[in-house]
Write a protein that holds these residues in place. Structure first.
Motif, mmCIF file in Angstrom:
data_model
loop_
_atom_site.group_PDB
_atom_site.id
_atom_site.type_symbol
_atom_site.label_atom_id
_atom_site.label_comp_id
_atom_site.label_asym_id
_atom_site.label_seq_id
_atom_site.Cartn_x
_atom_site.Cartn_y
_atom_site.Cartn_z
ATOM 1 N N VAL A 187 -7.329 14.675 -0.127
ATOM 2 C CA VAL A 187 -7.435 14.787 1.087
ATOM 3 C C VAL A 187 -7.448 13.307 1.565
ATOM 4 O O VAL A 187 -7.620 13.143 2.720
ATOM 5 C CB VAL A 187 -9.078 15.139 2.033
ATOM 6 N N TYR A 188 -7.672 12.604 0.295
ATOM 7 C CA TYR A 188 -6.833 11.436 0.792
ATOM 8 C C TYR A 188 -5.267 10.712 0.956
ATOM 9 O O TYR A 188 -4.729 11.696 0.150
ATOM 10 C CB TYR A 188 -7.505 10.346 -0.550
ATOM 11 N N ALA A 189 -5.258 9.725 1.496
ATOM 12 C CA ALA A 189 -4.250 8.866 1.786
ATOM 13 C C ALA A 189 -4.001 8.548 0.751
ATOM 14 O O ALA A 189 -4.858 7.293 0.049
ATOM 15 C CB ALA A 189 -3.888 8.511 2.783
ATOM 16 N N MET A 190 -2.683 8.058 -0.188
ATOM 17 C CA MET A 190 -2.877 7.009 -1.380
ATOM 18 C C MET A 190 -1.518 6.302 -0.679
ATOM 19 O O MET A 190 -0.342 6.585 -0.347
ATOM 20 C CB MET A 190 -1.739 8.124 -2.384
ATOM 21 N N ASN B 275 0.618 10.109 3.336
ATOM 22 C CA ASN B 275 -0.261 11.240 3.584
ATOM 23 C C ASN B 275 -1.263 12.119 2.443
ATOM 24 O O ASN B 275 -0.042 12.919 1.910
ATOM 25 C CB ASN B 275 0.232 11.681 5.175
ATOM 26 N N TRP B 276 -1.910 12.839 2.924
ATOM 27 C CA TRP B 276 -2.891 13.713 1.995
ATOM 28 C C TRP B 276 -1.878 14.989 2.085
ATOM 29 O O TRP B 276 -1.644 15.093 0.437
ATOM 30 C CB TRP B 276 -3.811 14.162 2.975
ATOM 31 N N ASP B 277 -0.863 15.113 2.164
ATOM 32 C CA ASP B 277 -0.202 16.725 2.671
ATOM 33 C C ASP B 277 0.991 16.397 1.623
ATOM 34 O O ASP B 277 2.270 17.186 1.454
ATOM 35 C CB ASP B 277 -0.039 17.884 3.026
ATOM 36 N N ASP C 241 -6.952 6.058 0.622
ATOM 37 C CA ASP C 241 -7.483 6.310 1.679
ATOM 38 C C ASP C 241 -8.355 7.367 2.310
ATOM 39 O O ASP C 241 -6.895 8.230 2.093
ATOM 40 C CB ASP C 241 -6.328 5.720 2.951
ATOM 41 N N ARG C 242 -9.794 7.295 2.774
ATOM 42 C CA ARG C 242 -10.042 8.345 2.931
ATOM 43 C C ARG C 242 -9.912 8.564 3.981
ATOM 44 O O ARG C 242 -10.047 10.570 4.607
ATOM 45 C CB ARG C 242 -11.567 8.159 3.222
ATOM 46 N N GLU C 243 -8.509 8.033 5.256
ATOM 47 C CA GLU C 243 -8.388 8.931 5.851
ATOM 48 C C GLU C 243 -6.913 9.614 5.578
ATOM 49 O O GLU C 243 -5.733 9.043 5.527
ATOM 50 C CB GLU C 243 -7.865 7.570 7.209
#
Length: 125
Positions: free
Chosen positions: A31-34, A52-54, A99-101
């Motif tokens: 679920v983290y962005a990288m 982003n996460w997906d 990134d937790r967002e």
């Protein structure tokens, strides 16, 4: 807590390719962005790419756009940076960051919460 370990760096001639990998630990990785950043000697750390996460949103710096591709594999909890048409100015230590967002593709290193130790990429002319 997320731990990140980069690999895949090395020495390559100009025009060549490398694929960097960033392996993550922690079940919340998905679920983290990288992001990928780099830092050359005597220079500030700069943004390279983010996802982003997906994997549906990506962003690149102008200097690497159309040459580098960021991707992620949720099953392997790994994010990749495929680097083609490498130039000597791409020489740097490359870092991955989390990134937790989840929906973020931020260019700012301040937005990222976890960092790897870095992997050296050297491009010879």
């Amino acid at each position: 807590q997320v731990q990140l370990v980069e690999s895949g760096g090395g020495l390559v001639q100009a025009g060549g390719s490398l694929r960097l990998s960033c392996a993550a630990s922690g079940r919340t990785f998905s679920v983290y962005a990288m992001g990928w950043f780099r830092q050359a000697p005597g220079k500030e750390r700069e943004f390279v790419a983010a996802i982003n996460w997906d994997g549906g949103l990506t962003k690149y710096s102008d200097s690497v756009k159309d040459r580098f591709t960021i991707s992620r594999d949720h099953d392997k909890i790994t994010v990749y940076l495929l680097m083609n048409s490498l130039k000597p100015e791409d020489t740097a230590v490359y870092y991955c960051a989390a990134d937790r967002e989840s929906w973020s593709t931020s260019r700012s290193s301040d937005e990222y919460d976890y960092w790897g130790q870095g992997t050296q990429v050297t491009v010879s002319s």
